[in-house]
Design a protein around this motif. Structure first.
Motif, PDB file in Angstrom:
ATOM      1  N   HIS A 176      31.108  72.385 -15.226  1.00  0.00           N
ATOM      2  CA  HIS A 176      29.994  71.662 -15.722  1.00  0.00           C
ATOM      3  C   HIS A 176      29.250  72.567 -16.784  1.00  0.00           C
ATOM      4  O   HIS A 176      28.872  73.699 -16.547  1.00  0.00           O
ATOM      5  CB  HIS A 176      28.816  71.551 -14.545  1.00  0.00           C
ATOM      6  CG  HIS A 176      29.295  70.462 -13.653  1.00  0.00           C
ATOM      7  ND1 HIS A 176      28.445  69.742 -12.752  1.00  0.00           N
ATOM      8  CD2 HIS A 176      30.589  69.861 -12.928  1.00  0.00           C
ATOM      9  CE1 HIS A 176      29.028  69.087 -11.971  1.00  0.00           C
ATOM     10  NE2 HIS A 176      30.299  68.898 -12.137  1.00  0.00           N
TER      11      HIS A 176
ATOM     12  N   THR B 119      39.740  72.733 -11.255  1.00  0.00           N
ATOM     13  CA  THR B 119      38.427  73.157 -11.094  1.00  0.00           C
ATOM     14  C   THR B 119      37.484  71.968 -11.734  1.00  0.00           C
ATOM     15  O   THR B 119      37.720  70.962 -12.209  1.00  0.00           O
ATOM     16  CB  THR B 119      37.981  74.404 -12.142  1.00  0.00           C
ATOM     17  OG1 THR B 119      38.282  73.977 -13.498  1.00  0.00           O
ATOM     18  CG2 THR B 119      38.836  75.569 -11.763  1.00  0.00           C
ATOM     19  N   GLN B 120      36.271  72.159 -11.131  1.00  0.00           N
ATOM     20  CA  GLN B 120      35.095  71.245 -11.475  1.00  0.00           C
ATOM     21  C   GLN B 120      34.197  71.893 -12.376  1.00  0.00           C
ATOM     22  O   GLN B 120      33.574  72.769 -12.013  1.00  0.00           O
ATOM     23  CB  GLN B 120      34.459  70.918 -10.294  1.00  0.00           C
ATOM     24  CG  GLN B 120      33.464  69.437 -10.463  1.00  0.00           C
ATOM     25  CD  GLN B 120      33.971  68.259 -10.670  1.00  0.00           C
ATOM     26  OE1 GLN B 120      35.128  67.998  -9.881  1.00  0.00           O
ATOM     27  NE2 GLN B 120      33.643  67.541 -11.497  1.00  0.00           N
TER      28      GLN B 120
ATOM     29  N   PRO C  70      32.923  63.315 -12.762  1.00  0.00           N
ATOM     30  CA  PRO C  70      32.554  62.915 -11.336  1.00  0.00           C
ATOM     31  C   PRO C  70      31.628  61.773 -11.022  1.00  0.00           C
ATOM     32  O   PRO C  70      31.079  61.384 -11.870  1.00  0.00           O
ATOM     33  CB  PRO C  70      32.028  64.356 -10.806  1.00  0.00           C
ATOM     34  CG  PRO C  70      31.322  64.904 -11.924  1.00  0.00           C
ATOM     35  CD  PRO C  70      32.047  64.755 -13.195  1.00  0.00           C
TER      36      PRO C  70
ATOM     37  N   ALA D 112      30.325  67.322 -17.555  1.00  0.00           N
ATOM     38  CA  ALA D 112      30.882  67.538 -16.070  1.00  0.00           C
ATOM     39  C   ALA D 112      32.560  66.917 -16.240  1.00  0.00           C
ATOM     40  O   ALA D 112      32.302  65.756 -16.272  1.00  0.00           O
ATOM     41  CB  ALA D 112      30.222  67.001 -15.211  1.00  0.00           C
ATOM     42  N   ARG D 113      33.344  67.539 -15.966  1.00  0.00           N
ATOM     43  CA  ARG D 113      34.736  67.120 -15.988  1.00  0.00           C
ATOM     44  C   ARG D 113      35.581  67.882 -14.772  1.00  0.00           C
ATOM     45  O   ARG D 113      35.307  69.146 -14.536  1.00  0.00           O
ATOM     46  CB  ARG D 113      35.254  67.462 -17.381  1.00  0.00           C
ATOM     47  CG  ARG D 113      34.746  66.912 -18.534  1.00  0.00           C
ATOM     48  CD  ARG D 113      34.955  65.342 -18.511  1.00  0.00           C
ATOM     49  NE  ARG D 113      34.337  64.660 -19.727  1.00  0.00           N
ATOM     50  CZ  ARG D 113      33.168  64.164 -19.783  1.00  0.00           C
ATOM     51  NH1 ARG D 113      32.123  64.277 -18.648  1.00  0.00           N
ATOM     52  NH2 ARG D 113      32.618  63.721 -20.932  1.00  0.00           N
ATOM     53  N   ARG D 114      36.427  67.349 -14.700  1.00  0.00           N
ATOM     54  CA  ARG D 114      37.795  67.902 -13.578  1.00  0.00           C
ATOM     55  C   ARG D 114      38.726  68.328 -14.707  1.00  0.00           C
ATOM     56  O   ARG D 114      39.180  67.868 -15.658  1.00  0.00           O
ATOM     57  CB  ARG D 114      38.229  66.871 -12.960  1.00  0.00           C
ATOM     58  CG  ARG D 114      39.303  67.224 -11.913  1.00  0.00           C
ATOM     59  CD  ARG D 114      38.903  67.992 -10.671  1.00  0.00           C
ATOM     60  NE  ARG D 114      40.040  68.503  -9.711  1.00  0.00           N
ATOM     61  CZ  ARG D 114      40.103  67.562  -8.833  1.00  0.00           C
ATOM     62  NH1 ARG D 114      39.572  66.685  -8.459  1.00  0.00           N
ATOM     63  NH2 ARG D 114      41.123  68.316  -7.877  1.00  0.00           N
TER      64      ARG D 114
ATOM     65  N   TYR E 260      25.936  69.031  -9.423  1.00  0.00           N
ATOM     66  CA  TYR E 260      26.549  69.293  -7.966  1.00  0.00           C
ATOM     67  C   TYR E 260      25.526  69.005  -7.073  1.00  0.00           C
ATOM     68  O   TYR E 260      24.290  69.294  -7.094  1.00  0.00           O
ATOM     69  CB  TYR E 260      26.552  70.709  -8.145  1.00  0.00           C
ATOM     70  CG  TYR E 260      27.761  71.410  -8.963  1.00  0.00           C
ATOM     71  CD1 TYR E 260      29.167  71.444  -8.671  1.00  0.00           C
ATOM     72  CD2 TYR E 260      27.468  72.085  -9.964  1.00  0.00           C
ATOM     73  CE1 TYR E 260      30.131  71.684  -9.084  1.00  0.00           C
ATOM     74  CE2 TYR E 260      28.463  72.796 -10.820  1.00  0.00           C
ATOM     75  CZ  TYR E 260      29.696  72.464 -10.508  1.00  0.00           C
ATOM     76  OH  TYR E 260      30.775  73.111 -11.137  1.00  0.00           O
TER      77      TYR E 260
ATOM     78  N   SER F  10      31.778  76.572 -13.213  1.00  0.00           N
ATOM     79  CA  SER F  10      32.978  76.401 -12.817  1.00  0.00           C
ATOM     80  C   SER F  10      33.148  76.809 -11.467  1.00  0.00           C
ATOM     81  O   SER F  10      32.781  77.770 -10.756  1.00  0.00           O
ATOM     82  CB  SER F  10      34.002  77.158 -13.760  1.00  0.00           C
ATOM     83  OG  SER F  10      35.275  76.731 -13.290  1.00  0.00           O
TER      84      SER F  10
ATOM     85  N   ALA G 203      38.237  72.980  -7.159  1.00  0.00           N
ATOM     86  CA  ALA G 203      38.076  71.831  -6.418  1.00  0.00           C
ATOM     87  C   ALA G 203      39.325  71.553  -5.496  1.00  0.00           C
ATOM     88  O   ALA G 203      40.169  72.029  -5.745  1.00  0.00           O
ATOM     89  CB  ALA G 203      38.347  70.658  -7.333  1.00  0.00           C
TER      90      ALA G 203
END
Length: 732
Positions: A584, A581-582, A624, A609-611, A122, A557, A560
């Motif tokens: 990690h 959400t973003q 990201p 790390a995922r959307r 982040y 979490s 987003a």
């Protein structure tokens, strides 16, 4: 700049982080060896000692939020980086933290500009994620290191320490305070022609040594390997204290700093193609027009801290600080590519290396931050439980004042740096003034339950008011909103033995924003729902005289934002809303081994790390941009018995590949960098001479170091070329 304002990895590369992680994990299992002689702690009287942080697990960490409890006993991940280590590695900016911790990465680090970091994937917010001796500061400036005793890094959701902040963590700058009699002179140089001189002077005065004074002064001529980037840097800082009685300590300090240096624009994609970093000269500065001017940062910071002992177990503190910044932000700014009336590459340069060049100038930017904290902390027992309680009130105020800015197209440039184009400094673009106030009430309690269990509780309630208005335009687009937010934090730890602890923690953090105040947004200028991040963390920690180590897993979490709709020039065609959400999730391992004559500082991180949860299925599962999935950082040191006083050092940094575009269609490859150094100490009577030499990027590796994505544009920053440096420190 983007932040300057404007509108298949090879199998070997995949194997390297895994192999290095195994090495780091194996190191954790090594038997502890003989203890290294630690640097002498610089303490003062028994009643109210001036806190000095070192790398020891027994040292307190301010950014942890629980007073004088040591790093190894806290149910969270924090790191203390000493001034000696920074000097050994030649680190003179916050961006240097990326060399020391695998969880810390670059987020848009341009030479000559502000340092931007990401932690646990982040991006840290330079307005809200930085502290100075525990109080919030604005980091939208050049923060110089000459008067900093150490840097502290808190990793993870920071709602326990900050009313609003990005979820990655916090950075705290610990200012040097008076010690015993000390005089240190230093002189340093690095190619191509950077030279620096500094003085660190401390004395205790008065019949009972009740007064302390410390002066730090530094001046540097900057001439780095990057071409067309000559500049100047200087700092003067004075810190004093008065031990008025065994129960009362008064501390004050003042810092004046200045830096001016042309900054470094990023390269970019060439059309839809990733250029080969080996074909790019990393010394090339695209900010090389005849009219290019340096970015200038001026800072004035002052603080007053009064600590009163209230009996044996309680103390109260009043801490005030003010920070005033003045910035001239200027750049020959490459952005996008217009090949013809109907062909425009907004996220890249042209396939042939051309780019649209703008004359960007935002001068006399003024930012002021004020903070006042009243707190009390102490120990007490009730119902058979031991409590270490802290409570307080924090008042902060921030305001920024700008004039109009220039952002004027002046022609077409090329990555070769040619041709020369005319300047256009006309201030015909709007800027935005901001005012922010917040009131924060906080309570923290560490509860000892028996001999092995400990519970940790934290609660922070924040009331904020934020306003903004545009300047240099009749379209003011004013905003004004208020929010009340509460962030809890809980932890539980179990002492397996006096040196080994298991822990679990959960906490929340908050970010607060308004929708962009542009006509195309149907909710322009309206406050958005606060982004409430949540983090779980579990781990093992151990601290001793010979080794500090920890292994932990975290899950962060945060909701987003997404712009929904056509989002074109039609008014009201776009709406900014929460969408998914973003998330990690990561595994971290870190160890600091200390043995007779040497040591090893090692850290590794594996990050997913995922959307997730977006209404647009095409976005779910994407990584990201500019976030490596794996990283390993090693710093080794070893003395040679055959040559007393000589210590050799080596640093290895590995970062995995990064997504370049949000759709994950392009990645920059992973890279590995080797740094080498040596330190030689010579005792001359009561004086000590310390000679340091080093070479960064010893193999002259060429690679894309990072790929920040800002304003729908890709930036590519090359790894700095091999650079030699040397310094001499004389302790009188």
């Amino acid at each position: 700049m983007a932040i300057h304002k404007n509108p298949q990895a090879l199998p070997a590369a995949q194997a390297l982080p895994f192999a290095l992680s195994l090495i780091a994990a194996a190191a954790l299992a090594l038997p502890a060896q003989a203890q290294t002689a630690a640097s002498p702690a610089q303490t003062s009287s028994n009643a109210l000692p001036a806190v000095t942080v070192s790398g020891s697990s027994s040292a307190p960490v301010t950014v942890g939020g629980f007073g004088d409890l040591p790093v190894a006993k806290l149910p969270l991940q924090a790191q203390v980086i000493s001034n000696d280590l920074l000097n050994d590695l030649g680190i003179e900016a916050t961006s240097g933290l990326t060399r020391l911790d695998a969880s810390v990465g670059d987020a848009y680090n341009s030479l000559g500009y502000v340092s931007y970091l990401k932690v646990r994937g982040y991006d840290l917010d330079n307005r809200f994620n930085y502290r100075r001796d525990g109080l919030p500061i604005n980091a939208e400036t050049a923060l110089l290191m000459a008067n900093k005793g150490s840097l502290e890094l808190l990793k993870g959701t920071s709602g326990i320490q900050a009313g609003t902040s990005a979820p990655g963590g916090l950075v705290n700058y610990v200012v040097k305070r008076p010690t015993g009699d000390l005089t240190t002179l230093s002189l340093g140089a690095s190619e191509r022609g950077t030279v620096q001189a500094a003085l660190d002077w401390s004395r205790r005065l008065g019949d009972a040594k009740q007064f302390g004074l410390r002066v730090n002064a530094m001046a540097a001529h900057l001439d780095p390997e990057l071409r067309d980037a000559k500049g100047q840097r200087r700092l003067l800082a004075v810190a004093g204290d008065w031990r008025a009685s065994p129960e009362l300590l008064v501390e004050a300090e003042l810092e004046l700093s200045h830096q001016h240096q042309p900054s470094q624009p990023g390269f970019s994609l060439l059309g839809n193609r990733l250029p080969d970093a080996r074909a790019i000269d990393p010394r090339t500065n695209l900010n090389n027009q005849d009219w290019s001017q340096p970015v200038a940062f001026d800072g004035q910071t002052a603080s007053l801290r009064v600590t009163r002992q209230l009996g044996a177990d309680w103390s109260a503190r009043a801490h005030l600080m003010t920070q005033r910044l003045v910035t001239d932000d200027r750049l020959a700014y490459p952005f996008g590519c217009t090949e013809s009336a109907d062909i425009y590459w907004p996220s890249s340069y042209c396939p042939n290396g051309n780019f649209d060049l703008a004359d960007f100038r935002s001068e006399n930017e003024r930012r002021r931050s004020d903070a006042a904290e009243l707190s009390v902390q102490g120990r007490f027992a009730t119902a058979g439980l031991q409590h270490q309680l802290g409570a307080g009130l924090l008042l902060t105020r921030f305001k920024s004042r700008f004039q109009g800015q220039a952002y004027n197209a002046v022609g077409t440039g090329n990555i070769s740096g040619l041709p020369r184009l005319p300047a256009d400094p006309t201030l015909n673009d709007a800027n935005t003034n901001r005012d922010e106030r917040s009131t924060e009430l906080f309570l923290r309690d560490a509860i000892q339950i028996g001999t092995q269990w400990q519970a940790w509780l934290g609660l922070r309630h924040t009331r904020l008011q934020r306003e903004s208005v545009r300047v240099n335009t009749s379209d003011l687009r004013a905003t004004d909103y208020r929010q009340s937010l509460t962030t809890p934090w809980l932890g539980l730890s179990y002492a397996i033995n006096p040196q080994l602890m298991a822990y679990a923690s959960w906490g929340e953090g908050i970010q607060s924003e308004v929708a962009p105040n542009r006509p195309r947004y149907s909710n322009a200028g309206q406050p958005l729902p606060a982004l409430r991040s949540r983090q779980w963390e579990v781990g093992l920690k151990s601290g001793s005289k010979t080794v500090d180590w920890s292994v932990n897993w975290f899950d962060i979490s945060q909701p987003a934002w997404r712009d929904v709709g056509p989002c074109n020039s039609t008014p009201g065609s776009c709406e900014r809303r929460i969408d998914g959400t973003q998330d990690h999730q990561g595994l971290e391992a870190q160890a600091d081994f200390k043995w007779s004559g040497g040591g090893l500082l090692a850290s590794a991180m594996q990050l997913k790390a995922r959307r997730n949860g977006s209404a647009d299925p095409a976005l779910n599962g994407l990584r990201p941009a500019n976030v490596p999935q794996s990283a390993v950082k090693l710093q080794a040191r070893q003395s040679l018995p055959q040559l007393p006083g000589l210590q050799l050092m080596a640093g290895l940094a590995y970062e995995g590949r990064r997504a370049v575009l949000p759709d994950n269609s392009l990645f920059i490859p992973s890279w590995t960098r080797l740094d080498l150094g040596a330190r030689y100490e010579l005792q001359l009577g009561r004086q000590l001479a310390v000679l340091r030499v080093g070479v960064d990027n010893a193999t002259n590796r060429r690679a894309w170091k990072e790929s920040p994505y800002q304003y729908e544009h890709v930036y590519l920053y090359p790894m700095a070329p091999r650079t030699w440096r040397a310094s001499l420190e004389w302790v009188l």
